[in-house]
Every structure is written in structure tokens, then in C-alpha cells.
Design a protein around this motif. Structure first.
Motif, PDB file in Angstrom:
ATOM      1  N   PHE A   1      77.578  25.130  24.957  1.00  0.00           N
ATOM      2  CA  PHE A   1      76.622  25.952  25.695  1.00  0.00           C
ATOM      3  C   PHE A   1      75.435  26.349  24.818  1.00  0.00           C
ATOM      4  O   PHE A   1      74.271  26.192  25.217  1.00  0.00           O
ATOM      5  N   CYS A   2      75.709  26.862  23.631  1.00  0.00           N
ATOM      6  CA  CYS A   2      74.625  27.353  22.771  1.00  0.00           C
ATOM      7  C   CYS A   2      73.731  26.211  22.297  1.00  0.00           C
ATOM      8  O   CYS A   2      72.504  26.356  22.247  1.00  0.00           O
TER       9      CYS A   2
ATOM     10  N   ALA B   1      73.203  23.211  23.790  1.00  0.00           N
ATOM     11  CA  ALA B   1      72.428  22.678  24.914  1.00  0.00           C
ATOM     12  C   ALA B   1      71.330  23.645  25.337  1.00  0.00           C
ATOM     13  O   ALA B   1      70.194  23.230  25.623  1.00  0.00           O
ATOM     14  N   GLN B   2      71.649  24.946  25.362  1.00  0.00           N
ATOM     15  CA  GLN B   2      70.639  25.920  25.787  1.00  0.00           C
ATOM     16  C   GLN B   2      69.518  26.031  24.754  1.00  0.00           C
ATOM     17  O   GLN B   2      68.344  26.190  25.115  1.00  0.00           O
ATOM     18  N   TRP B   3      69.858  25.936  23.493  1.00  0.00           N
ATOM     19  CA  TRP B   3      68.854  25.964  22.431  1.00  0.00           C
ATOM     20  C   TRP B   3      67.884  24.777  22.590  1.00  0.00           C
ATOM     21  O   TRP B   3      66.662  24.940  22.537  1.00  0.00           O
ATOM     22  N   ILE B   4      68.445  23.594  22.803  1.00  0.00           N
ATOM     23  CA  ILE B   4      67.609  22.403  22.991  1.00  0.00           C
ATOM     24  C   ILE B   4      66.758  22.542  24.245  1.00  0.00           C
ATOM     25  O   ILE B   4      65.562  22.205  24.245  1.00  0.00           O
ATOM     26  N   ASP B   5      67.348  23.056  25.322  1.00  0.00           N
ATOM     27  CA  ASP B   5      66.618  23.228  26.569  1.00  0.00           C
ATOM     28  C   ASP B   5      65.460  24.213  26.387  1.00  0.00           C
ATOM     29  O   ASP B   5      64.342  23.969  26.866  1.00  0.00           O
ATOM     30  N   ASP B   6      65.715  25.315  25.692  1.00  0.00           N
ATOM     31  CA  ASP B   6      64.658  26.295  25.443  1.00  0.00           C
ATOM     32  C   ASP B   6      63.537  25.692  24.612  1.00  0.00           C
ATOM     33  O   ASP B   6      62.352  25.975  24.838  1.00  0.00           O
ATOM     34  N   LEU B   7      63.912  24.872  23.654  1.00  0.00           N
ATOM     35  CA  LEU B   7      62.911  24.231  22.799  1.00  0.00           C
ATOM     36  C   LEU B   7      62.024  23.294  23.622  1.00  0.00           C
ATOM     37  O   LEU B   7      60.790  23.322  23.520  1.00  0.00           O
ATOM     38  N   LEU B   8      62.647  22.495  24.472  1.00  0.00           N
ATOM     39  CA  LEU B   8      61.894  21.526  25.277  1.00  0.00           C
ATOM     40  C   LEU B   8      61.073  22.197  26.368  1.00  0.00           C
ATOM     41  O   LEU B   8      59.986  21.720  26.722  1.00  0.00           O
TER      42      LEU B   8
ATOM     43  N   ARG C   1      72.688  21.585  12.260  1.00  0.00           N
ATOM     44  CA  ARG C   1      74.008  21.999  11.754  1.00  0.00           C
ATOM     45  C   ARG C   1      74.924  22.431  12.890  1.00  0.00           C
ATOM     46  O   ARG C   1      76.119  22.095  12.898  1.00  0.00           O
ATOM     47  N   LEU C   2      74.374  23.181  13.855  1.00  0.00           N
ATOM     48  CA  LEU C   2      75.183  23.597  15.000  1.00  0.00           C
ATOM     49  C   LEU C   2      75.597  22.386  15.827  1.00  0.00           C
ATOM     50  O   LEU C   2      76.741  22.301  16.304  1.00  0.00           O
ATOM     51  N   THR C   3      74.694  21.433  15.989  1.00  0.00           N
ATOM     52  CA  THR C   3      75.029  20.214  16.728  1.00  0.00           C
ATOM     53  C   THR C   3      76.127  19.443  16.012  1.00  0.00           C
ATOM     54  O   THR C   3      77.023  18.878  16.662  1.00  0.00           O
ATOM     55  N   GLY C   4      76.076  19.418  14.680  1.00  0.00           N
ATOM     56  CA  GLY C   4      77.136  18.759  13.922  1.00  0.00           C
ATOM     57  C   GLY C   4      78.481  19.419  14.139  1.00  0.00           C
ATOM     58  O   GLY C   4      79.512  18.748  14.282  1.00  0.00           O
TER      59      GLY C   4
END
Length: 492
Positions: free
Chosen positions: A262-263, A265-272, A305-308
């Protein structure tokens, strides 16, 4: 596992700066917890003391306050003994957990002391008064002084030779004795402190010596930080946080992939979407991340790092039927399309938008079902996917338009202000048709969910359906044409 034998003390130079945030965070936490608990206890009356009969006959030795005070410089040695955050984290985390557990006891079992100490005079008075002031008036059981001394001594002794180990063991025993003989604590407090230290070492320090455990701890803290940022932006993310984290309390390890997914995907979504500031073009950042995910080689950058950490969890649940890592990469690739649309100032037709949103939520729902251990798949609930897409578009419509993302089809689009757009006949007709379509989809989704033979999936997907029902009711009511019906009567 025995720590490597190396110089016990050395000036860490540049590396000291990397450990300062940890030290500062612990100092602030300790001050808040310890000071707050003592302040609260001072408001109470009729407090008891957990003393033993023989303790009244023990000598009062105020000069031992010198030994008692050595706990502070001993703890301050930590960044010089453990010269990187990775080395310091096990001790830091153990002390943090001990502080939190002890604070819970201070609030639950407020205690005082039964000692009647005489006034101290002479050369020892200054040391004793300082020790007495630092110790505050309450916070008796368990003794954090003893817990910290035992934990630090154990950690330092493992990096020392035979003589050093003996000295550290002797020092921790002397600190415990001084706490009793300067009459700051009773014996039961000392035993409680030693037990707390043993638990901290066994349950926190030792596991965190493993790199994997430290990585997971960092990822957990990172997720909490990100959820705080999400929630500040919109309160609905706090509701999502509670929905994910509260069930995790009973199955913390098993639910780790859910929290990380969740965190991330939401981080990436917020970035995009432009909700997260970035010094670089978001597409460049995300494309690098996709490459890292594909190669399974991640950097020390926080998002990477979180994605890893997420991919390590997804790898553990990969099976012949599901490859959550590949699904997550596909989801991110689909999400990046929105940024491309913003840069191109693209306005799509209804068919393009519907296909893109359906693909996005098909991947999202599939990933969610996999990481939660469900057997059902997104293909089992096609109507729910349509309802999710509708809710996402209209819930975030104003924010998306402000960032240049147009989720309004070409047939209903006008390049005007949001207020003027919403008043246009084409937009209103499209919006009303979409709301009606979503209500029908929700009715179909209810039947789809009921037909699933996976109880966990039914509960999870029904939660999403109920949330969309609630949003649809508000939309219908806002339009002034709300009337009781299958959607209106559903329990949100």
C-alpha cells in the motif's frame, strides 16, 4: 553470534553524523515518555510502594550517586562504539522499546518509594541531588536505569575482550546496587528493570542484528511516516491506515506485504500525480524504479529501498498461480501512463479512459487479493472494477484537473475552469450517466461478491463496495436527485 572483535572506541568522524538522528530521536522520546509519566503520576494521591520489609534496614549511601550518574555517559558512548546506523539500530531499538514498555507500566501501576531519606551534606550532596533530580519523583517499576545499564553493558561487552566484558558486567551490577543504596528504587524495581532488559535483548536486539530484520524495521517506520504524510493530505488515508494496520496487530508478520504494498504504490501514485514534490521529473524517477524492480537491484534511496523491502515480501508469496512482483511492475507501468498524459496534455475518449482505468484496478485488486492470501481474483468481480474506476475518477476529479490530468472524456471536455466545466451541459450529462452506470455496477458487484467461495475475499471486497456505495449516495444526494434504492439502502 559474536560481534567482531575490533577497537572498542574510535572516533567515527563523518559516520557520526549518520547516527545523530537516531540518538536525538531517542533522547526526545525518552524525555517525553519519562517526563510525561512522572508529571501524570504527580497528580495522583495515595500511591503505594512495592517495598520489602528488609529494605528499611539497608544502608543509605549517597556517595554512590556517582555510580548512578554514569548511565548517561555510558549511553553517550553508543555512537562511538557503533559507528553506523546499521550497527546502532539494535541497541537503539531495544532502548526505545524498553522506554515504551516501562512508560506503559508507569501509567498502569504508578508507584512511589517507602524510603525516608535524610538530608545529604558534604561532598556527596551535589552528586546525590543531581541524581535525585534526574530520576524525578516517580517512575519506579520497572527501573529504566537498570534496564538501560544492563542492555548497554551487554551490547558493549560483546565488542570487548575478556577484561572489558567483566568490567561492563561489574558496572551494570554497580549501577543496580547504587539505585537501591541511594534509595531511588526498591528491589522489585531493579528486578523488573533487569527483566525488561533481558526481554529487550532477546526480542529486539538479537533479531535486529540480522540485516534483513533491520531492513524490515526501517521499512515499517518508513511506512508509518508515509501514512502520516498521506493522512495529512486527506483524512481518507487515515481511515485506510486504520483498516490496514489494526488487523495487522494480530498477524503482524503475515500482513507485512499488505502494509509495504500500500505505502509503496501510494507513494509512486502521489509522485506521478503531482501530489509529491520531486526535484526530478517523476517519469524519470519511476522509470529508474521500474528498471530496478525488473533487475531486482535497489538503491539506498528511500522509495527504492522501500520497494526492495516490498519485493522481498512478494518473493516469499510468489507461486505458480501468481507472480505478485510481475503484477506490481505491471501496475506501476500502467500508473505511469497518467504522467505521460499530463505531459502530453492528452484528452482521451471514453473507450481509452475506461480501458486504462479498468486495467489499473484489475492489477490493483489482483495484487491486493494475492498479498492478503485470497483465492479470488479481480476477474471474478468485473462490475466492482468498474465501480472502483468511477469512484476514483470522481473522488479525485478536481485534484487531478489541477495537476493537468484529464479523466473527463473528450465528448464532455471543455478547456475551461473546473467550475465552468462542472456547469456545462455535456459534463453534467456525462456525470449523471456515469453515476447511474456506477449504481448498476454496484448492484452487480454485490451479486459477484456473494458468489465467491472465498470468505476472506468476500469480506475484503465488500468493504470496498460499501465504501463506494457511501460515495455514490453522497454524489446522488449532492445532485439533488437522491432517492431510496438498492444503493441508497446499502449499509456503508
Amino acid at each position: 553470534m559474536t560481534a567482531p572483535r575490533e577497537a572498542f572506541l574510535a572516533w567515527p568522524g563523518r559516520e557520526l553524523r549518520s547516527t545523530i538522528p537516531l540518538c536525538a530521536a531517542f533522547a526526545i522520546l525518552f524525555a517525553l515518555c519519562y517526563g510525561g509519566a512522572s508529571w501524570w503520576t504527580s497528580r495522583l494521591i495515595g500511591l503505594s510502594a512495592w517495598d520489602l520489609p528488609f529494605e528499611s534496614s539497608l544502608p543509605f549511601v549517597p556517595s554512590l550517586a556517582i555510580v548512578y550518574l554514569t548511565i548517561t555517559p555510558a549511553l553517550m558512548l553508543a555512537p562511538f562504539v557503533f559507528r553506523s546506523p546499521g550497527e546502532l539500530v539494535p541497541l537503539w531499538a531495544a532502548l526505545v522499546i524498553e522506554t515504551l514498555v516501562a512508560t506503559a507500566f508507569f501509567f498502569a501501576f504508578p508507584q512511589t518509594t517507602a524510603f525516608a531519606r535524610p538530608v545529604v551534606h558534604g561532598w556527596a550532596a551535589g552528586f546525590f541531588n543531581l541524581a535525585d533530580a534526574i530520576n524525578l519523583e516517580y517512575n519506579q517499576f520497572p527501573s529504566l536505569h537498570v534496564a538501560f545499564a544492563c542492555t548497554a553493558a551487554w551490547a558493549y561487552a560483546r565488542r570487548s575482550g575478556a577484561m572489558g566484558r567483566a568490567l561492563w558486567i561489574g558496572w551494570s551490577a554497580a549501577v543496580a546496587a547504587s539505585a537501591l543504596l541511594i534509595q531511588e528504587h526498591h528491589l522489585v524495581d531493579l528486578v523488573g528493570g533487569a527483566a525488561l532488559a533481558a526481554a529487550g535483548i532477546l526480542l529486539v536486539y538479537r533479531p535486529l542484528e540480522r540485516r534483513e530484520s533491520r531492513s524490515n524495521l526501517w521499512a515499517e517506520l518508513c511506512c508509518l511516516e508515509q501514512c502520516a504524510r498521506f493522512s495529512i493530505r486527506h483524512r481518507r488515508y487515515f481511515v485506510i491506515f486504520l483498516a490496514i494496520w489494526l488487523p495487522s496487530l494480530l498477524r503482524w508478520r503475515a500482513r507485512r506485504a499488505v502494509r509495504f504494498a500500500f505505502c509503496t504504490a501510494q507513494w509512486i501514485d502521489d509522485l506521478l500525480d503531482g501530489d509529491r514534490a520531486s526535484a526530478r521529473e517523476p517519469l524519470e524517477v519511476v522509470d529508474e524504479l521500474i528498471d530496478q524492480m525488473t533487475r531486482r537491484r535497489f538503491t539506498s534511496e528511500p522509495l527504492s529501498r522501500l520497494t526492495g523491502a516490498l519485493f522481498a515480501e512478494l518473493d516469499a508469496i510468489r507461486s505458480d498461480e501468481a507472480d505478485p512482483q510481475a503484477e506490481f511492475i505491471a501496475l506501476v507501468c500502467e500508473m505511469r501512463v497518467d504522467r505521460e498524459r499530463v505531459l502530453a496534455r492528452a484528452v482521451w475518449d471514453e473507450r481509452q479512459l475506461a480501458a486504462h482505468h479498468r486495467r489499473t484496478f484489475e492489477l490493483s485488486v489482483d495484487l491486493m487479493l494475492v498479498v492478503t492470501g485470497c483465492r479470488a481474483r479481480a476477474s471474478d468481480v468485473p462490475a466492482l472494477l468498474g465501480a472502483l474506476a468511477w469512484c476514483s475518477v470522481f473522488r479525485d476529479l478536481d485534484d487531478d484537473l489541477a495537476h493537468g490530468l484529464v479523466n473527463v472524456p473528450r465528448s464532455a471536455w471543455s478547456n475551461v475552469s473546473v467550475g465552468e466545466l462542472r456547469c456545462s451541459e455535456a459534463f453534467r450529462a456525462w456525470s449523471a450517466a456515469e453515476l447511474t452506470r456506477s449504481e448498476r455496477a454496484l448492484e452487480s458487484a454485490s451479486r459477484e461478491i456473494e458468489a465467491l467461495d472465498d470468505a476472506r475475499a468476500r469480506r475484503l471486497l465488500e468493504t470496498f463496495r460499501a465504501s463506494i456505495v457511501s460515495f455514490a449516495r453522497r454524489q446522488r444526494s449532492h445532485d439533488g436527485s437522491f432517492s431510496p434504492g438498492s444503493v441508497a439502502g446499502a449499509d456503508a
